[in-house]
Design an enzyme around this catalytic site. Structure first.
Site: not given
Ligand code: BV8
Ligand code: ZN
Length: 253
Positions: A101, A117, A125, A186-187, A211
């Site tokens: 984001v 996202h 609002c 991404t994880s 990654n």
């Molecule tokens: C939805 C807000 C329909 C914005 C975020 C059970 C099973 C499957 C799905 C679900 C479930 N229960 C619920 C769900 C749905 C849920 C979900 O997936 N939950 C997961 C945790 C199980 N998803 C949702 O709710 C989505 N909506 O599905 O709607 C719905 C509705 C209701 C019920 C069911 C379905 C909405 C998802 C969006 C959530 N918003 N944040 C913000 O403030 O940023 S999530 C958050 O995680 C961020 O947005 C981020 O973008 C996202 C993903 O994280 P990553 O980008 O992968 O970052 P992370 O730290 O995890 O990993 C970084 C990686 O980089 C690591 O692997 C690391 O090793 C690597 N790294 C580090 N340094 C480096 C590197 N790689 C290369 N070079 C480097 N230097």
């Molecule tokens: Zn307004």
């Protein structure tokens, strides 16, 4: 040096789709969510990235997003962001999808970025739905309000919230039709974003994961590049350019 097989297959691949996560912005000084020093190790996502958490404690959620916005002020796109922008500039069939984001892809010059996202730079609002990137003028108890009197929230997608249908449809289309899918920093833990590399793999695209750690997708990836995105992505672009006459178009660094 890339494995010969990857370098060769890069040369044959026309349609490119890319999914990025917080890891591509790590080398720009922005924190990631999971992994060794991730944000979610210290705070609970439900509290900070959900509507329930926001309604329960809007001050805390705004404090977190305001803090992240302040980090953005000092953050610059890194060579990983820049290589993706350059790649898109010389190869038309290139779709960039991000979970981030932070807007760093756009700052690096990437166009038509699919922000699954949303954007931390936007205030939305709760009452009239208007979206602005301007600094809010009205605050009550440290929470910003819209000129219509409604409460403002960050313009991002929280857990339990639907993603933009148009954005998601474009992302699924790219994953289903690409020849090469890059998943970078991404994880692969959050859906539906994490289903995109799975879809690309299932229809036979060559999948490359960049990654520093292994992820839930690693076992499916054709290639896992265990290096930082700011190093690996420029190398992938160089390898791809070797096979593409477009390299004459590349401006000298
Ligand atoms: C939805 C807000 C329909 C914005 C975020 C059970 C099973 C499957 C799905 C679900 C479930 N229960 C619920 C769900 C749905 C849920 C979900 O997936 N939950 C997961 C945790 C199980 N998803 C949702 O709710 C989505 N909506 O599905 O709607 C719905 C509705 C209701 C019920 C069911 C379905 C909405 C998802 C969006 C959530 N918003 N944040 C913000 O403030 O940023 S999530 C958050 O995680 C961020 O947005 C981020 O973008 C996202 C993903 O994280 P990553 O980008 O992968 O970052 P992370 O730290 O995890 O990993 C970084 C990686 O980089 C690591 O692997 C690391 O090793 C690597 N790294 C580090 N340094 C480096 C590197 N790689 C290369 N070079 C480097 N230097
Ligand atoms: Zn307004």
């Amino acid at each position: 040096m890339l494995p010969q097989s990857l370098s060769e297959s890069l040369g044959k691949l026309g349609r490119i789709a890319v999914l990025t996560g917080a890891g591509i912005s790590a080398d720009s000084g922005l924190g990631t969510f999971r992994g060794k020093d991730g944000i979610w190790n210290k705070m609970r996502p439900e509290e900070l990235a959900s509507m329930e958490g926001f309604l329960a404690n809007p001050q805390l959620v705004w404090e977190w997003y305001t803090y992240r916005r302040s980090l953005l002020a000092a953050a610059e796109p890194n060579p990983g962001h820049k290589a993706l922008a350059e790649w898109q500039g010389i190869h038309p069939d290139f779709t960039l999808i991000t979970q981030n984001v932070d807007g760093l892809h756009q700052l690096a010059g990437s166009k038509n970025v699919l922000e699954l996202h949303g954007s931390i730079r936007v205030n939305r609002c709760l009452n009239c739905g208007s979206e602005t990137e301007n600094e809010p003028q009205v605050f009550k108890d440290h929470v910003p309000y819209c000129s219509c009197g409604g409460r403002l929230r960050p313009g991002v997608v929280w857990f339990g919230e639907m993603l933009s249908e148009a954005t998601l449809t474009s992302a699924f289309e790219a994953a289903q039709t690409c020849d090469l899918f890059l998943t970078i920093g991404t994880s692969a833990a959050v859906y539906p974003a994490a289903s995109l590399p799975e879809i690309a793999s299932a229809h036979g695209a060559v999948t490359v994961e960049v990654n520093i750690e292994e992820t839930a997708f690693t076992r499916l990836a054709d290639f896992h590049f265990a290096a930082s995105a700011s190093v690996a992505v420029p190398m992938l672009l160089d390898a791809w350019l070797v096979h593409h006459p477009l390299s004459i178009l590349r401006h000298e660094k």
